[in-house]
Write an enzyme that holds these catalytic residues in place. Sequence first.
Site, PDB file in Angstrom:
ATOM      1  N   GLY A 182      48.958  54.955 -40.948  1.00 33.67           N
ATOM      2  CA  GLY A 182      50.093  54.524 -41.749  1.00 33.67           C
ATOM      3  C   GLY A 182      49.660  53.433 -42.711  1.00 33.67           C
ATOM      4  O   GLY A 182      48.675  52.732 -42.489  1.00 33.67           O
TER       5      GLY A 182
ATOM      6  N   HIS B 139      49.050  47.945 -44.006  1.00 30.53           N
ATOM      7  CA  HIS B 139      48.214  47.066 -43.186  1.00 30.53           C
ATOM      8  C   HIS B 139      46.995  46.563 -43.943  1.00 30.53           C
ATOM      9  O   HIS B 139      46.027  46.134 -43.327  1.00 30.53           O
ATOM     10  CB  HIS B 139      47.736  47.803 -41.938  1.00 30.53           C
ATOM     11  CG  HIS B 139      48.813  48.425 -41.114  1.00 30.53           C
ATOM     12  ND1 HIS B 139      49.783  47.675 -40.509  1.00 30.53           N
ATOM     13  CD2 HIS B 139      49.073  49.712 -40.791  1.00 30.53           C
ATOM     14  CE1 HIS B 139      50.602  48.488 -39.845  1.00 30.53           C
ATOM     15  NE2 HIS B 139      50.204  49.734 -40.006  1.00 30.53           N
TER      16      HIS B 139
ATOM     17  N   HIS C 269      53.669  47.078 -35.983  1.00 26.02           N
ATOM     18  CA  HIS C 269      54.838  47.677 -36.627  1.00 26.02           C
ATOM     19  C   HIS C 269      56.117  47.060 -36.082  1.00 26.02           C
ATOM     20  O   HIS C 269      57.198  47.610 -36.225  1.00 26.02           O
ATOM     21  CB  HIS C 269      54.875  49.189 -36.406  1.00 26.02           C
ATOM     22  CG  HIS C 269      53.576  49.848 -36.706  1.00 26.02           C
ATOM     23  ND1 HIS C 269      52.656  50.123 -35.736  1.00 26.02           N
ATOM     24  CD2 HIS C 269      53.039  50.238 -37.874  1.00 26.02           C
ATOM     25  CE1 HIS C 269      51.598  50.683 -36.305  1.00 26.02           C
ATOM     26  NE2 HIS C 269      51.798  50.761 -37.597  1.00 26.02           N
TER      27      HIS C 269
END
Lengths: 331, 199
Positions: free
Chosen positions: A54, A57, A219
Amino acid sequence: MKKLMNEAVNYVDEVLDGLQLAHPDVFKVDGETGRMLRKTTPSTGRVAVVSGGGFGHLPIFAGYVGDGLLDACAVGDVFASPDMNPMLEAITHADDGNGVVCVVGNYGGDKMNFAMACEMAEMEDITAQQVIVSDDVASASADKAEKRRGVAGLVYVVKIAGAAAAEGRDLAAVVAATQKAADSCRSIGVALGSCVVPQAGKPTFEIADDEMEIGMGIHGEPGVSRTKLMPADALVAELMDHVLPELELKTGDKVSMLVNGLGATPNEELYILFRAAQSILKGKGIDLVQPLVGNYATSMEMAGASITVMKLDDDLQKLLAAPATNPFWKG
Amino acid sequence: MGLTSNHLRHAIRAIQKDVDAMGDLLNELDAKLGDGDLGVTMVNGFNNMAAIADDLPDDFGRACMEAAKAMTKVSGSSFGTLMGISLMAVAKQTKGEDTIPWSRLSDLIGTAIDAMMERGGASLGDKTILDSLEAIRRACTELDRPDTVLSASVEAATDALYSFRDKPNRIGRARIFGDKTIGMDDPGMVAIQKMLQAL
């Protein structure tokens, strides 16, 4: 939500475009999906290293595409795994006939999609192997270590994998070094303030002004305890109590340590944390080699930090110190 | 005679023709139990597959692999990923073959079920598409003609849907609703039935 952005739906693609425009000699956005970032000049004649996950980051994952690091990276939406297609594109693009190591954080979607991409690659006669990173001690107990999430330890694992590949080791040897790096890292984070996913538009979690959450995931996954703010030295002592025991360190052992900012915490505070953590290691007679302090694995504008300790042997120490060229890597 | 890439092309087109109506129904069902994106996944996935249907290779394994790529291009619902996993499992077993005897279909479904259980973590009895596929696998055992395979599959998918209606969902987001899911149809199981009916 206060963000410097245009339409939320274009958030990821505009960041990727910015990366390739700012660093055209390092990054190139590629693939039918436009969600594969690769080195502008591919390496040849060696094992390739890819990753994916994902977004949100940076520098991890895609930011660490570069010499001595990743050859290519699949990019998902913010906090959401890419689908299998950019992963397969990363693997097939990076492979030069010597095989591919996939560094994968221990999240359901990432693992499942990378497993599929590796199977597809196999049908194209490319050998691709996953190494799963699950360094977050707060996310499950030691006897359920296979359930732990991958957090800032990913930075070390990517660096070791990239260095082993750059040295010209064969696939089995690169996988072995990468796996050893993954097995040697332990991390824990602490969150002081929430992040905001652009397409959600509101904070991922609520936390009071005088509270911190120890062990929160990158997250916003729940941590081990929510407490009142405490002085940095006391906090670090608690964090190190979570991180160190499983590494079974003895006097004279070597480690590297990453004091990592989650996005909104200033470097100044990271060095206050580092100072305290360094003192704990010194007190135990542990030899600290090549410490890293800064933002390496973030969670958008989450306030807080994480500490990762990686136990080193001579080989890991050498690979960690090996050269790497990238706008983000600071060794 | 057996299963070929032509059957796959036909199936993709037939389902795609009905997929918009199917999508509305599935979104509605999924909104009660999941994140409400099952229909969207189906619509996008089948539109993607239909776009490449003409170009699917005659090698049945490779055709399944290309279909898996197209299906998984729609991120979001785990249903797309699970369909991709099943297509890949079949692709691995049939790579290099143009014609698959119908009598092997049952085993291939079994391979797909195993792959989904391994990757997705669900078990038989959890009230998921696995229960539909297991019913179809059993119904197809020892059948070797396309017409009997199809009619037995439709019947099995419908029976499975009804027999699980009064059981609770035991995995995924729907699990949170526990006993409230008793009496409700699992959206994924409905999707399987609707896809087969479209054929």
